[in-house]
Design an enzyme around this catalytic site. Structure first.
Site, short mmCIF file in Angstrom:
data_model
loop_
_atom_site.label_atom_id
_atom_site.label_comp_id
_atom_site.label_asym_id
_atom_site.label_seq_id
_atom_site.Cartn_x
_atom_site.Cartn_y
_atom_site.Cartn_z
N ARG A 1 0.84 -1.21 0.00
CA ARG A 1 0.00 0.00 0.00
C ARG A 1 0.87 1.26 0.00
O ARG A 1 0.43 2.32 -0.41
CB ARG A 1 -0.97 -0.02 1.19
CG ARG A 1 -1.88 1.19 1.25
CD ARG A 1 -3.18 0.94 2.05
NE ARG A 1 -2.95 0.30 3.33
CZ ARG A 1 -2.39 0.90 4.39
NH1 ARG A 1 -2.01 2.15 4.31
NH2 ARG A 1 -2.22 0.23 5.51
N TYR B 1 -15.12 17.03 -16.39
CA TYR B 1 -15.49 15.62 -16.27
C TYR B 1 -16.60 15.49 -15.22
O TYR B 1 -16.47 15.94 -14.08
CB TYR B 1 -14.26 14.81 -15.87
CG TYR B 1 -14.58 13.35 -15.73
CD1 TYR B 1 -14.84 12.57 -16.84
CD2 TYR B 1 -14.65 12.76 -14.48
CE1 TYR B 1 -15.16 11.23 -16.71
CE2 TYR B 1 -14.97 11.42 -14.35
CZ TYR B 1 -15.22 10.67 -15.46
OH TYR B 1 -15.54 9.35 -15.33
N ASP C 1 -6.07 18.50 -15.28
CA ASP C 1 -6.51 17.18 -15.78
C ASP C 1 -6.19 17.15 -17.27
O ASP C 1 -6.84 17.80 -18.07
CB ASP C 1 -8.01 17.01 -15.52
CG ASP C 1 -8.55 15.66 -16.00
OD1 ASP C 1 -7.87 15.00 -16.81
OD2 ASP C 1 -9.66 15.28 -15.57
N LYS D 1 -7.86 5.89 -19.67
CA LYS D 1 -8.18 6.34 -21.03
C LYS D 1 -6.98 6.13 -21.96
O LYS D 1 -6.57 5.01 -22.15
CB LYS D 1 -8.65 7.80 -20.97
CG LYS D 1 -9.67 8.08 -19.86
CD LYS D 1 -10.98 7.32 -20.04
CE LYS D 1 -11.90 7.40 -18.83
NZ LYS D 1 -12.20 8.72 -18.33
C1 LIG Z 1 -12.47 9.26 -17.08
C2 LIG Z 1 -12.01 10.60 -16.65
C3 LIG Z 1 -11.78 10.89 -15.30
C4 LIG Z 1 -12.03 9.87 -14.20
O1 LIG Z 1 -11.20 8.77 -14.35
P1 LIG Z 1 -11.61 7.25 -13.90
O2 LIG Z 1 -10.39 6.49 -14.27
O3 LIG Z 1 -12.85 6.88 -14.64
O4 LIG Z 1 -11.86 7.31 -12.43
C5 LIG Z 1 -11.34 12.16 -14.97
N1 LIG Z 1 -11.13 13.11 -15.91
C6 LIG Z 1 -11.35 12.86 -17.22
C7 LIG Z 1 -11.11 13.93 -18.21
C8 LIG Z 1 -11.81 11.61 -17.63
O5 LIG Z 1 -12.04 11.37 -18.93
#
Ligand SMILES: *Cc1c(COP(=O)(O)O)cnc(C)c1O
Length: 381
Positions: free
Chosen positions: A52, A104, A177, A202
């Site tokens: 962890r 998001y 992000d 992604k």
């Molecule tokens: C999918 C996504 C998230 C969240 O990520 P997860 O892996 O689904 O928890 C955050 N920001 C963006 C731009 C995303 O496409």
């Protein structure tokens, strides 16, 4: 060859590039161990104690990302949401934060719900307008400005350098992000951001088979120490199997993202001239409001995500999504297979997203096949 001399595409292809010392294997092994040997004097010479806290498989995937983002350190998380929420949880209750109006969806809901109850004071600002961000920050009170660029699902573009300067002047940090841009197309830390976040679910993994997230910091500081502590205490870590798959995905990041960006641009241009289409939202189109900024701040393309506003409103958009055959109707994005989604019905009545909008995640299929499928689906509406 020291990593500094290698171009990012080479770093990604070899995923930080270490030969495994015992066997000479050119890809790293998976270490499933949760616990590691302690010395007789109670120290840990090798740096690992308990999974962890840190795991060697996780460490090599994280190092690849640190090099790609040109940061000081990367921490991997069990999802993008775990990564993003950890940054907010590392702030003290009462802290003021400025976040995007359009972002998001799941993170926006968490901020408006949990984070607000927990005591963060949150202002939602138009991140594509530096003057609006300037008006929203409170010097001495704002601790964090959060940006997402290009931002889901309207793909509005934030001027990272301008917003970083505004945040820093107010005594805040900027976290970006960068899930959609990926390190292939944009390097937020080089533009002045302090932390870059990815949903590694992604593009970074790219195969729709791993849920993961990452944070990379520009420097070691007190906020980063708290981020690291919250991650370990909450156990928001990524398991070794997922870390290994993520590292495998990272090896093909550059060809995937460059290919997807080229196909997305081609489809955006054709869709913009389609009789069934009201508007195409894509930073690569010259008429798009954030286009000039995206040209300055991104290299190699504008990403694989675009949205289409279909003529005939909500019903026509849902009908078009029902008619696709090659595109898959599914949420998420950034995988090798192309996905289509009607966001307004996913997000529900509180969504700011227009009902005629379809979000497209362009995969690596032949662009002519993707085009023909969209053409027949939208054409019949
Ligand atoms: C999918 C996504 C998230 C969240 O990520 P997860 O892996 O689904 O928890 C955050 N920001 C963006 C731009 C995303 O496409």
């Amino acid at each position: 060859m020291p990593s500094d001399d290698r171009r990012p595409a080479s770093i990604a292809a070899q995923a930080a590039g270490d030969i495994e010392p015992v066997s000479g294997a050119i890809i790293p092994p998976i270490f499933p161990a949760t616990t590691f040997e302690r010395n007789g004097d109670l120290t840990y010479t090798r740096g690992y104690s308990y999974s962890r806290v840190a795991n060697p498989t996780d460490a090599s995937a994280a190092e690849t990302l640190t090099q790609l983002e040109r940061g000081a350190e990367t921490l991997l998380f069990g999802s993008g949401m775990a990564a993003a929420t950890t940054v907010f949880l590392a702030l003290a209750p009462g802290a003021h934060v400025v976040v995007p109006q359009v972002m998001y969806w799941a993170l926006r809901s968490w901020l408006a719900g949990f984070a607000t109850q927990w005591g963060l004071r949150i202002d939602f600002a138009d991140m594509s307008d530096a003057a609006a961000v300037q008006a929203a920050v409170r010097p001495g009170e704002t601790r964090l400005v959060w940006a997402e660029t290009p931002a889901n699902p309207l793909w509005s573009v934030t001027d990272i350098a301008a917003v970083a300067a505004i945040a820093h002047q107010a005594g805040a940090v900027l976290a970006v992000d960068s899930t959609i841009a990926t390190p292939v197309l944009s390097q937020p830390l080089a533009l002045g951001a302090d932390i870059v976040m990815h949903s590694a679910t992604k593009y970074l993994n790219g195969h729709s088979d791993v849920l993961a997230g990452s944070l990379t910091t520009a420097r070691q500081d007190a906020l980063w120490d708290t981020v690291r502590a919250v991650r370990v205490q909450n156990g928001a870590v990524l398991g070794p199997f997922e870390s290994w798959l993520l590292q495998r995905g990272l090896r093909t990041l550059f060809p995937r993202v460059l290919w997807q960006s080229a196909s997305a641009l081609e489809l955006a241009q054709r869709l913009a001239a389609h009789r069934g289409v009201e508007a195409v939202l894509y930073p690569g189109l010259p008429g798009f409001p954030g286009h000039d900024l995206a040209k300055r701040q991104m290299q190699g393309g504008f990403g694989g995500m675009l949205s289409v506003r279909v003529k005939g409103g909500t019903e026509a958009a849902i009908a078009a999504a029902a008619k696709v055959r090659l595109w898959k109707r599914a949420t998420s994005l950034g995988g090798v297979e192309s996905l289509i989604e009607h966001r307004a019905s996913v997000e529900g009545p509180a969504s700011p997203i227009p009902g005629d909008l379809l979000r497209l995640s362009v995969g690596i299929e032949a662009v002519e096949d993707l085009w023909q499928d969209l053409d027949q689906a939208i054409g019949q509406t």
